[in-house]
Design a protein around this motif. Sequence first.
Motif, short mmCIF file in Angstrom:
data_model
loop_
_atom_site.label_atom_id
_atom_site.label_comp_id
_atom_site.label_asym_id
_atom_site.label_seq_id
_atom_site.Cartn_x
_atom_site.Cartn_y
_atom_site.Cartn_z
N TRP A 93 0.83 -1.21 0.00
CA TRP A 93 0.00 0.00 0.00
C TRP A 93 0.87 1.25 0.00
N SER A 94 1.83 1.31 0.91
CA SER A 94 2.62 2.54 1.05
C SER A 94 3.59 2.74 -0.11
N ILE A 95 4.21 1.69 -0.61
CA ILE A 95 5.19 1.82 -1.69
C ILE A 95 4.54 2.44 -2.93
N GLN A 96 3.43 1.91 -3.34
CA GLN A 96 2.74 2.41 -4.53
C GLN A 96 2.26 3.84 -4.33
N PHE A 97 1.67 4.10 -3.18
CA PHE A 97 1.09 5.40 -2.88
C PHE A 97 2.16 6.49 -2.78
N ILE A 98 3.25 6.19 -2.09
CA ILE A 98 4.33 7.16 -1.94
C ILE A 98 4.99 7.45 -3.29
N ALA A 99 5.17 6.44 -4.10
CA ALA A 99 5.75 6.65 -5.43
C ALA A 99 4.87 7.59 -6.26
N TYR A 100 3.57 7.38 -6.19
CA TYR A 100 2.65 8.25 -6.93
C TYR A 100 2.72 9.69 -6.43
N ALA A 101 2.73 9.86 -5.11
CA ALA A 101 2.80 11.21 -4.54
C ALA A 101 4.09 11.90 -4.93
N THR A 102 5.18 11.17 -4.91
CA THR A 102 6.47 11.74 -5.29
C THR A 102 6.43 12.23 -6.73
N ALA A 103 5.88 11.41 -7.62
CA ALA A 103 5.77 11.80 -9.03
C ALA A 103 4.86 13.00 -9.21
N ALA A 104 3.84 13.12 -8.36
CA ALA A 104 2.89 14.23 -8.46
C ALA A 104 3.38 15.49 -7.76
N GLY A 105 4.50 15.38 -7.03
CA GLY A 105 5.04 16.54 -6.32
C GLY A 105 4.34 16.83 -5.01
N VAL A 106 3.65 15.84 -4.45
CA VAL A 106 2.93 16.03 -3.19
C VAL A 106 3.77 15.42 -2.06
#
Length: 174
Positions: A93-106
């Motif tokens: 859950w966290s790996i996928q979510f954090i990667a997405y946030a990083t890419a989105a600049g959040v």
Amino acid sequence: MDALLGTLKECAARIDDFRSHHTQLGEENTKAALIEPVLKALGWDTSNPDEVHHEYRRLSNDNPVDYALLLLRTPRLFLEAKDLWANLADPKWSIQFIAYATAAGVQWVVLTNGAEWRVYNAHAPVPIEQKLFRTVRIDEDLDSAYTVLELLSKDNMRELRIEELWKGFFIDRK
């Protein structure tokens, strides 16, 4: 923030009730019964898509994030919701979510099942397993839950209070 404490107490009572009756909620009912009331108590207008964007996608082909909390129409915090019974310790859950946030600049992300709330700093210059800033359970420790969740209020996110505390946490951890 008295509204927050009252809401946390109500949600803790709901969680106890759901557990005692073995209620199967699903993700959508978890959002409605446990997550959105907390967001509202934190000052976020969950009915205004310029402030709380449901099923947010940075790009049209991205997987959606359950909630993007926005200030001046810019995502400041992502929140991913899971069913009340979901095990948030599962790293998928966290790996996928954090990667997405990083890419989105959040920078700030929350993973929650309504009872447990995990706050991560997606931009922290540490391995992914060290990005977890705080974990609280509203059904076990209301005082800690209040203290941590208050950081996610609209006003505190505007003032970047969470970032100040992260700096102290990060330095102390080193």
